[in-house]
Structures are given as structure tokens and as C-alpha cells.
Scaffold this motif. Structure first.
Motif, PDB file in Angstrom:
ATOM      1  N   ALA A 300     -40.772-114.376  56.683  1.00 40.00           N
ATOM      2  CA  ALA A 300     -41.534-113.633  57.683  1.00 40.00           C
ATOM      3  C   ALA A 300     -42.956-114.182  57.748  1.00 40.00           C
ATOM      4  CB  ALA A 300     -41.567-112.154  57.332  1.00 40.00           C
ATOM      5  N   PRO A 301     -43.639-113.980  58.867  1.00 46.14           N
ATOM      6  CA  PRO A 301     -45.043-114.390  58.949  1.00 46.14           C
ATOM      7  C   PRO A 301     -45.876-113.659  57.910  1.00 46.14           C
ATOM      8  CG  PRO A 301     -44.167-113.836  61.120  1.00 46.14           C
ATOM      9  CD  PRO A 301     -43.153-113.387  60.133  1.00 46.14           C
ATOM     10  N   HIS A 302     -46.874-114.360  57.391  1.00 49.26           N
ATOM     11  CA  HIS A 302     -47.758-113.746  56.402  1.00 49.26           C
ATOM     12  C   HIS A 302     -48.689-112.740  57.062  1.00 49.26           C
ATOM     13  CE1 HIS A 302     -47.409-117.443  53.500  1.00 49.26           C
ATOM     14  NE2 HIS A 302     -46.243-116.916  53.819  1.00 49.26           N
ATOM     15  N   ILE A 303     -49.061-111.736  56.312  1.00 48.31           N
ATOM     16  CA  ILE A 303     -50.122-110.827  56.737  1.00 48.31           C
ATOM     17  C   ILE A 303     -51.380-111.259  55.989  1.00 48.31           C
ATOM     18  CG2 ILE A 303     -50.935-108.446  56.819  1.00 48.31           C
ATOM     19  CD1 ILE A 303     -48.032-107.551  56.794  1.00 48.31           C
ATOM     20  N   PRO A 304     -52.391-111.783  56.674  1.00 45.24           N
ATOM     21  CA  PRO A 304     -53.557-112.345  55.996  1.00 45.24           C
ATOM     22  C   PRO A 304     -54.493-111.257  55.495  1.00 45.24           C
ATOM     23  CG  PRO A 304     -53.870-112.438  58.347  1.00 45.24           C
ATOM     24  CD  PRO A 304     -52.477-111.915  58.131  1.00 45.24           C
ATOM     25  N   PRO A 305     -55.361-111.599  54.533  1.00 48.52           N
ATOM     26  CA  PRO A 305     -56.336-110.617  54.063  1.00 48.52           C
ATOM     27  C   PRO A 305     -57.222-110.076  55.176  1.00 48.52           C
ATOM     28  CG  PRO A 305     -56.257-112.488  52.578  1.00 48.52           C
ATOM     29  CD  PRO A 305     -55.434-112.860  53.768  1.00 48.52           C
ATOM     30  N   SER A 306     -57.443-110.870  56.192  1.00 44.65           N
ATOM     31  CA  SER A 306     -58.295-110.416  57.298  1.00 44.65           C
ATOM     32  C   SER A 306     -57.701-109.232  58.049  1.00 44.65           C
ATOM     33  CB  SER A 306     -58.549-111.571  58.272  1.00 44.65           C
ATOM     34  OG  SER A 306     -57.321-112.060  58.790  1.00 44.65           O
ATOM     35  N   ALA A 307     -56.402-108.939  57.818  1.00 47.39           N
ATOM     36  CA  ALA A 307     -55.776-107.768  58.437  1.00 47.39           C
ATOM     37  C   ALA A 307     -55.985-106.513  57.597  1.00 47.39           C
ATOM     38  CB  ALA A 307     -54.285-108.017  58.633  1.00 47.39           C
ATOM     39  N   MET A 308     -56.671-106.656  56.472  1.00 47.38           N
ATOM     40  CA  MET A 308     -56.847-105.544  55.539  1.00 47.38           C
ATOM     41  C   MET A 308     -58.305-105.116  55.493  1.00 47.38           C
ATOM     42  SD  MET A 308     -54.637-107.268  52.489  1.00 47.38           S
ATOM     43  CE  MET A 308     -53.448-108.532  52.981  1.00 47.38           C
ATOM     44  N   THR A 309     -58.558-103.861  55.787  1.00 47.53           N
ATOM     45  CA  THR A 309     -59.911-103.320  55.750  1.00 47.53           C
ATOM     46  C   THR A 309     -60.111-102.537  54.454  1.00 47.53           C
ATOM     47  OG1 THR A 309     -59.968-103.122  58.150  1.00 47.53           O
ATOM     48  CG2 THR A 309     -61.587-101.841  56.911  1.00 47.53           C
ATOM     49  N   TYR A 310     -61.183-102.878  53.808  1.00 46.02           N
ATOM     50  CA  TYR A 310     -61.516-102.325  52.486  1.00 46.02           C
ATOM     51  C   TYR A 310     -62.666-101.336  52.646  1.00 46.02           C
ATOM     52  CZ  TYR A 310     -63.309-102.815  47.667  1.00 46.02           C
ATOM     53  OH  TYR A 310     -63.756-102.599  46.398  1.00 46.02           O
ATOM     54  N   ARG A 311     -62.449-100.075  52.270  1.00 43.17           N
ATOM     55  CA  ARG A 311     -63.458 -99.029  52.432  1.00 43.17           C
ATOM     56  C   ARG A 311     -63.811 -98.405  51.083  1.00 43.17           C
ATOM     57  NH1 ARG A 311     -60.085 -98.545  56.854  1.00 43.17           N
ATOM     58  NH2 ARG A 311     -61.149 -98.538  58.882  1.00 43.17           N
ATOM     59  N   PRO A 312     -65.092 -98.465  50.717  1.00 44.45           N
ATOM     60  CA  PRO A 312     -65.504 -97.764  49.493  1.00 44.45           C
ATOM     61  C   PRO A 312     -65.248 -96.264  49.627  1.00 44.45           C
ATOM     62  CG  PRO A 312     -67.203 -99.270  50.215  1.00 44.45           C
ATOM     63  CD  PRO A 312     -66.211 -99.172  51.345  1.00 44.45           C
ATOM     64  N   GLY A 313     -64.901 -95.644  48.524  1.00 49.83           N
ATOM     65  CA  GLY A 313     -64.636 -94.208  48.532  1.00 49.83           C
ATOM     66  C   GLY A 313     -65.758 -93.430  47.889  1.00 49.83           C
ATOM     67  N   ALA A 314     -65.757 -92.148  48.070  1.00 50.00           N
ATOM     68  CA  ALA A 314     -66.767 -91.286  47.455  1.00 50.00           C
ATOM     69  C   ALA A 314     -66.586 -91.266  45.945  1.00 50.00           C
ATOM     70  CB  ALA A 314     -66.659 -89.879  48.020  1.00 50.00           C
ATOM     71  N   PRO A 315     -67.669 -91.119  45.187  1.00 47.26           N
ATOM     72  CA  PRO A 315     -67.546 -91.093  43.729  1.00 47.26           C
ATOM     73  C   PRO A 315     -66.774 -89.879  43.247  1.00 47.26           C
ATOM     74  CG  PRO A 315     -69.745 -90.455  44.396  1.00 47.26           C
ATOM     75  CD  PRO A 315     -69.060 -90.948  45.626  1.00 47.26           C
ATOM     76  N   ILE A 316     -65.968 -90.109  42.231  1.00 44.51           N
ATOM     77  CA  ILE A 316     -65.281 -89.008  41.565  1.00 44.51           C
ATOM     78  C   ILE A 316     -66.093 -88.547  40.365  1.00 44.51           C
ATOM     79  CG2 ILE A 316     -63.193 -88.368  40.296  1.00 44.51           C
ATOM     80  CD1 ILE A 316     -61.700 -90.390  42.073  1.00 44.51           C
ATOM     81  N   SER A 317     -66.621 -89.498  39.604  1.00 42.50           N
ATOM     82  CA  SER A 317     -67.486 -89.167  38.476  1.00 42.50           C
ATOM     83  C   SER A 317     -68.362 -90.361  38.165  1.00 42.50           C
ATOM     84  CB  SER A 317     -66.669 -88.776  37.237  1.00 42.50           C
ATOM     85  OG  SER A 317     -65.909 -89.876  36.776  1.00 42.50           O
ATOM     86  N   GLY A 318     -69.497 -90.088  37.573  1.00 47.64           N
ATOM     87  CA  GLY A 318     -70.396 -91.157  37.169  1.00 47.64           C
ATOM     88  C   GLY A 318     -71.363 -90.665  36.121  1.00 47.64           C
ATOM     89  N   THR A 319     -71.678 -91.520  35.156  1.00 49.05           N
ATOM     90  CA  THR A 319     -72.660 -91.196  34.132  1.00 49.05           C
ATOM     91  C   THR A 319     -73.551 -92.408  33.917  1.00 49.05           C
ATOM     92  OG1 THR A 319     -71.204 -91.903  32.337  1.00 49.05           O
ATOM     93  CG2 THR A 319     -71.137 -89.574  32.938  1.00 49.05           C
ATOM     94  N   GLY A 320     -74.728 -92.164  33.375  1.00 54.07           N
ATOM     95  CA  GLY A 320     -75.695 -93.227  33.177  1.00 54.07           C
ATOM     96  C   GLY A 320     -76.795 -93.139  34.203  1.00 54.07           C
ATOM     97  N   ASP A 321     -77.766 -94.049  34.111  1.00 52.92           N
ATOM     98  CA  ASP A 321     -78.839 -94.046  35.084  1.00 52.92           C
ATOM     99  C   ASP A 321     -78.760 -95.301  35.945  1.00 52.92           C
ATOM    100  OD1 ASP A 321     -79.706 -96.032  33.414  1.00 52.92           O
ATOM    101  OD2 ASP A 321     -81.479 -94.971  32.707  1.00 52.92           O
ATOM    102  N   GLY A 322     -79.714 -95.445  36.868  1.00 55.82           N
ATOM    103  CA  GLY A 322     -79.707 -96.581  37.774  1.00 55.82           C
ATOM    104  C   GLY A 322     -79.070 -96.244  39.108  1.00 55.82           C
TER     105      GLY A 322
END
Length: 379
Positions: A300-322
Motif C-alpha cells: 500500500a502507499p506509505h502514509i508520510p509523517p507530514s500527514a501526522m499532526t502533533y499537538r502538545p497536551g495539557a500538563p497532568i502533573s509537574g514538580t520542580g522549578d523553571g
């Protein structure tokens, strides 16, 4: 330090269906305030080079083994070696021992000057302590097991102050759990310390007067006495150093994103992903990147990475500073792109998120199972 996590993803398709598994991304920008002020370790200076350091005498009976240096200042009498063995050098009344003693009393004063957040009294065996500064105006004892819980942080510091003596019972144990390290445990003893027969002890003893280590005691740490003697008897004393922390990524198991027909888009969350940075108390900047291969189905034809949209998600947890800053939403490729970064922070930090991947199925894609690889790195 870089950590790569690579997974092959599989799914099932009916008529031009596609399923894609887990990937890794990072989260929207947000500042994580310090959860609490971390306790700084006690700086030992050149005293850190000694497993045993005494002032008046150092006396040994039996086949004691000392991993690093043995020092004495201003006294001159070191006896019992052999049969005792010293892995480093014996410094008796020389400039090296004198400097170590000066650094040891500076360390003692540092430890004694910290403000305790918790008060201790009596026998602390059978209890569990978390990182911090603990104070007693009198003596402390340990019967049974005392547990020091590092709470997953290898840089966790424990300072236990006492106005008078430290006494451990026969066969007692100081137990380190959840990342706690003996190099970060400090016992500030206002007079003298006595470790009971066959006991197991962890940490650096900073004693104003003397230290008596009875038969069969094992120590991971140091015995540093400022004004008195150190007495040994068939002991093992390992002047340990801290193991470095690490920077790592952990990801969920590969899973299906679902299925869809040609010329549609599959969108799904990818599961929890975590970055753990335990490298130390200094600057803790890092950058995570992500790449992807084509998603393929035999014939089958390849599905290239350019067909994939990457979306950052909201934080679930985090510790530390910065500041934790995401890369922008966009398509993937074989060239690394920033997924997330951490800047302007110090010490241990931790981040967990649940990103989303959308895959546009080409209208030419026949039904089948499409497999691809997404690679994530952090450095």
C-alpha cells in the motif's frame, strides 16, 4: 544525557482503515513553582576524602576494612593497622589531616546551624523520615530499623541534629529507600556517638567529641570526630560518594489510535508520558525532540509523517522549578523537532502529559494494518 524511546505502532483497518499506536510529545508552557525548598547538602570539603577522621587517637581491633583515607589531627597515634586495612592513605598529624579537620568542623557548624522543620526525641527506630532537617535538643537512639525515604529523589538530603549523644542498638539498621543515598545523610552529634554491635549504619557522622564503632558494625558513610577518638572493632566502612542522577523519558505501551476510512482523519490521545530529571542541584535545562518514519502497509502507499499532526497536551502533573515550554503544534518528519523544553530551573524536576496525534488518511490508502515508528529523545 539523552534518552531515546522508540516504539512500533500497529493497528487494524477495514476499508482503508488505519490504527496507530503510542507516541511521545510534551506539554503546553507553564511555570511550575517549587513544591518546597530543597535542603542543600552539607559541604564536607576535604573531609569527604576520609572514611575515618579522628582528633586524639584512632584505635582499631580486628580486620576492619576502610574504603578510603584515614586521618588523625592533631593527635599522632593510629593503632591496629594491620590487622585493619585502609584502601586509601593514613594521614596522621600532617597538613592533609589538619585541613580535613578544619573542613569537618565547618561542616559540623553548617549542619548544627540549619533550622529544623521537625523535632525528634528519644528512640527513632521503627519510624520513617522523609527529606529535611530534624532536630533534637538531647540524645537520640535507634533500635530496630530507621527508614529514610528519598521519595524518588536521589538528591534528597537528610540532616539529623542532636544536642547530645547518638546511640544505636545491637543489630539496628538505618535503611535507605526510594532513591535516598548515604552521601546525603548527615548526623550532627553534639557529643559522642556509639554504634551497637552488628548494626548497619548509613550516613556521615559529624561528632563534636568521639565515635565508638563496636564489633561487626557496617557503615556506608563516614565517621568524623572533631575533638576526640575514633575506636573501631572489625568493621566495614565505605566512604561512599553520590551516584549521579539521570535524565530519562518513560512512555506508555504501544496502542491503537483507532480506525478510519480513506480521506478521513484519526485523532486520539496517546497516553501518559513522563520526563524525570534527577541530575542534581545545578541547572537542569533539557530539550526533548521527536521524529517519525512513514507508516506503512505491505503493498500500500506509505502514509508520510507530514500527514501526522502533533499537538502538545495539557500538563497532568509537574514538580520542580523553571519554565516548561512546548514546541508548536505541527506535522512530524524524519528531522528532529522540539517537542518540549525546560529552562531556568535547578535541581530535580518531573513532568507528565498526555499528547494527541492526528493522522490524515490519504484517499488512495487501501485497507490494511499500517505500522510506523516514532522516536523521542531528551538531552
Amino acid at each position: 544525557m539523552a534518552a531515546n524511546v522508540v516504539r512500533a505502532f500497529r493497528g487494524s483497518a477495514g476499508s482503508a482503515l488505519l490504527a496507530v499506536g503510542m507516541t511521545l510529545a510534551f506539554i503546553p508552557a507553564f511555570a511550575v513553582p517549587p513544591s518546597s525548598a530543597a535542603t542543600a547538602p552539607v559541604a564536607l570539603g576535604t573531609a569527604a576524602d576520609f572514611s575515618v577522621l579522628g582528633a586524639s587517637t584512632v584505635t582499631n581491633t580486628g580486620p576492619t576494612v576502610i574504603s578510603t583515607n584515614l586521618g588523625l589531627s592533631p593527635g599522632t597515634s593510629v593503632t591496629g593497622f594491620p590487622p585493619g586495612a585502609v584502601g586509601g592513605t593514613i594521614h596522621a598529624a600532617d597538613a592533609t589531616a589538619a585541613q580535613a579537620q578544619a573542613d569537618q568542623i565547618a561542616a559540623y557548624n553548617d549542619a548544627a546551624g540549619r533550622t529544623p522543620t521537625t523535632t525528634l526525641a528519644g528512640d527513632i527506630g521503627g519510624t520513617t523520615l522523609t527529606p529535611g532537617v530534624y532536630g533534637s535538643t538531647s540524645s537520640l537512639g535507634i533500635t530496630g530499623t530507621l527508614t529514610l525515604n528519598g521519595q524518588g529523589d536521589p538528591n534528597a538530603v537528610f540532616i539529623i541534629q542532636m544536642g547530645s549523644t547518638l546511640t544505636t542498638a545491637t543489630a539496628s539498621t538505618v535503611n535507605l529507600t526510594n532513591g535516598a543515598q548515604a552521601c546525603n545523610v548527615f548526623w550532627q552529634v553534639g557529643s559522642s556517638a556509639t554504634l551497637g554491635t552488628g548494626s548497619t549504619f548509613k550516613g556521615t557522622i559529624l561528632a563534636l567529641t568521639s565515635i565508638t564503632v563496636t564489633t561487626g558494625v557496617s557503615i556506608t558513610g563516614r565517621t568524623l570526630a572533631h575533638n576526640g577518638a575514633v575506636t573501631l572493632d572489625t568493621n566495614a566502612i565505605d566512604g561512599t560518594t553520590c551516584e549521579p542522577g539521570s535524565l530519562s523519558i518513560s512512555t506508555p505501551s504501544a496502542r491503537s489510535l483507532g480506525s478510519g476510512t480513506a480521506d478521513t482523519t484519526i485523532t486520539n490521545t496517546l497516553g501518559e508520558v513522563t520526563v524525570d530529571d534527577t541530575r542534581g542541584t545545578g541547572p537542569s535545562d533539557w530539550i526533548a525532540t521527536v521524529t517519525s518514519t512513514d507508516f506503512t502497509e505491505p503493498g500500500a502507499p506509505h502514509i508520510p509523517p507530514s500527514a501526522m499532526t502533533y499537538r502538545p497536551g495539557a500538563p497532568i502533573s509537574g514538580t520542580g522549578d523553571g519554565l516548561f515550554t512546548p514546541g508548536t503544534t505541527g506535522t512530524l518528519s524524519s528531522t528532529p523537532r522540539t517537542a518540549y523544553s525546560h529552562t531556568a530551573g535547578t535541581g530535580t524536576n518531573h513532568l507528565t502529559w498526555n499528547p494527541t496525534l492526528s493522522i490524515a488518511i490519504p484517499f488512495t490508502a487501501p485497507g490494511g494494518t499500517y505500522t510506523g515508528t516514532v522516536t523521542h529523545s531528551v538531552a
